[in-house]
Design an enzyme around this catalytic site. Structure first.
Site, PDB file in Angstrom:
ATOM      1  N   GLU A 254       5.580  11.597  -6.427  1.00  0.00           N
ATOM      2  CA  GLU A 254       4.792  10.673  -5.915  1.00  0.00           C
ATOM      3  C   GLU A 254       5.215   9.397  -6.593  1.00  0.00           C
ATOM      4  OE1 GLU A 254       2.390   8.008  -5.308  1.00  0.00           O
ATOM      5  OE2 GLU A 254       0.706   9.081  -6.557  1.00  0.00           O
ATOM      6  N   CYS A 288      -0.398   2.774  -6.651  1.00  0.00           N
ATOM      7  CA  CYS A 288       0.682   2.781  -5.653  1.00  0.00           C
ATOM      8  C   CYS A 288       0.382   2.581  -4.207  1.00  0.00           C
ATOM      9  CB  CYS A 288       1.363   4.272  -5.974  1.00  0.00           C
ATOM     10  SG  CYS A 288       0.397   5.673  -6.021  1.00  0.00           S
ATOM     11  N   GLU A 384       7.250  -3.304  -4.484  1.00  0.00           N
ATOM     12  CA  GLU A 384       6.272  -2.969  -5.184  1.00  0.00           C
ATOM     13  C   GLU A 384       5.941  -3.798  -6.639  1.00  0.00           C
ATOM     14  OE1 GLU A 384       3.737   1.003  -6.169  1.00  0.00           O
ATOM     15  OE2 GLU A 384       5.747   0.992  -6.838  1.00  0.00           O
TER      16      GLU A 384
END
Length: 480
Positions: A254, A288, A384
């Protein structure tokens, strides 16, 4: 209130607490003040091997228990978390800088996850149905088997939650566990060892390690670990996957995200602004799943952007107990966020608010930040950033909004906001992401599903898929 910061023996191996043998110790910091408030030991490679061997010894007996017996243990973890409510909330506020409401939500989510998988564990006791396979009298049935001892590596942004998402289904499936904690926020999850000891969980079923990168590497390389599950950054995820490939063991990853929130012109501006603000500023953007790209249909754009900027400026920062947004949790991530601000300024990004540290506050605080008219080739749009940084672009149509939403290497999550329910479903079905909210906040329930497309990872957590991630399947075909 129980003191969870004093941990002279922070390693839980084979049912006992141990001192850490690594030369370096872990400094635990309060990001709201930059104060070091605890120092604890860390495991070395030999102790990591001890934990893996303990898990391997415990696995056969744990796997052989009924699902109902394992369910009782899972319910015990849920009860143990709730019994420590005040102490765990206070610890997460101190070590992560989480506002009280967020810390309480995390604790509730973790406990609910154990309760949910207790239910799935009980269901494992039902016999597998027999299927007719042909007219020749062949029948078959599928069986699910625990994959074996598993190595779980969790991040610093959601202590208790990300570990519950892994520990609960692994134990439910019949796997034994070695859990490696983040060295940035190692204290809260040590209570899983306390609860295991209180319940009399068989030695070796759950092992917990504090430590640095060498511990994670040793765990990934250990020959007795049958599966790896990792939540964290893409570069480290690639290393975990490489280690799994060398040994040909299954892996769940993940990883990162660059999630969009798509707001159509028919949306209520006030409600849309609320979803935008919470989607990027919850946990100071250290998620995230943070919806860090706002794609807004042009007719509503001026009103929505004004409301978002106003809401960002009004966000209360400061001591976690009275704040709406806390600090950046770790010193390295705080430096990264400041570097993002400096780069955006150098590249001429149009900053509507924020873009700087909050130097009027002690600790690692940055201002909630909004950039407008962000080019699609800008790092602000593509990378990100893991901070409270929102990038905004306008779309001329639904078609363009969907194209912009999908213009990313990631695919973890997305939000769609529209007054037309059918339109919301239509748009959501065309966005390549693992979890999509339509007119809803970022609620992630244990019975749902979590995981991403593309660079956001491999595999799924939560729901039945989360249990299946810790199972291998066989099929028996019988004549007559």
């Amino acid at each position: 209130m129980t003191d969870l910061t004093h941990r002279p023996r922070p390693l839980f191996i084979d049912g006992l607490w141990h001192e850490g043998h690594a030369e370096a110790r872990i400094a635990v910091m309060d990001p709201a003040t930059s104060e070091i408030f605890a120092r604890i030991g860390a495991a070395d490679r030999d102790q990591t091997g001890m934990a893996c061997a303990a898990a391997a010894r415990a696995f056969p007996a744990w796997r052989s228990l009924t699902g109902a017996a394992r369910a009782q243990v899972l319910e015990g973890f849920a009860q143990g978390l709730r019994a420590r409510h005040a102490a765990l909330v206070a610890l997460q506020m101190r070590n992560n800088g989480k506002p009280r409401a967020e810390a309480e939500l995390d604790l509730a989510d973790a406990a609910a996850c154990f309760d949910y998988y207790a239910g799935l564990a009980r269901a494992l006791d039902s016999p597998a149905p027999v299927q007719d396979l042909s007219e020749d009298g062949l029948t078959g049935r599928g069986l699910a088997h625990a994959v074996g001892p598993v190595g779980l590596i969790v991040p610093w942004n959601f202590p208790l939650v990300t570990s519950a998402w892994k520990i609960a289904p692994a134990l439910a499936a019949g796997c034994s566990v070695v859990l490696k904690l983040s060295e940035m926020t190692p204290l809260a999850e040590l209570v899983y060892g306390d609860i295991a000891a209180e319940m009399g969980l068989p030695a070796g079923v759950l092992n917990i390690l504090t430590g640095f990168a060498e511990v994670g590497q040793a765990l990934c390389d250990h020959p007795q670990i049958a599966k790896l599950s990792f939540t964290g950054s893409n570069p480290v995820g690639a290393q975990v996957m490489e280690a799994a490939a060398r040994r040909i063991v299954p892996v769940s990853l993940e990883l990162g995200g660059k999630s969009p929130i798509v707001v159509m012109a028919d949306a209520d501006p006030a409600r849309a602004a609320e979803l935008v603000l919470d989607g990027i500023f919850m946990n100071a953007g250290q998620m995230c799943s943070a919806t860090s790209r706002l794609i807004v249909e042009a007719p509503i754009a001026p009103d929505l952007i004004d409301a978002v900027v106003e809401g960002a400026r009004a966000r209360r920062l400061g001591a976690p107990d009275g704040a709406q947004m806390g600090p950046i949790t770790t010193a390295p991530q705080y430096r990264h966020v400041l570097e993002h601000f400096a780069r955006a300024k150098a590249e001429g990004a149009r900053c509507l608010t924020g873009g700087a540290a909050r130097t009027d506050l002690a600790g690692q605080f940055v201002a909630p930040t909004v950039y407008a008219d962000v080019p699609t080739d800008s790092f602000l749009w593509r990378a990100e950033l893991f901070g409270p940084i929102l990038s905004v672009r306008q779309a001329a149509s639904e078609h363009e909004a969907i194209a912009l939403a999908n213009d990313t290497e990631f695919g973890l999550a997305a939000t769609v906001v529209t007054a037309d329910a059918a339109r919301g479903q239509r748009i959501a079905s065309q966005i390549a992401a693992g979890h999509i909210w339509v007119n809803a906040p970022q609620i992630i329930l244990p019975q749902s599903q979590w995981g991403g497309f593309r660079a956001s990872g491999i595999g799924r957590e939560l729901g039945p898929a989360g249990l299946q991630a810790y199972q291998q399947r066989s099929f028996i075909t019988t004549q007559g």
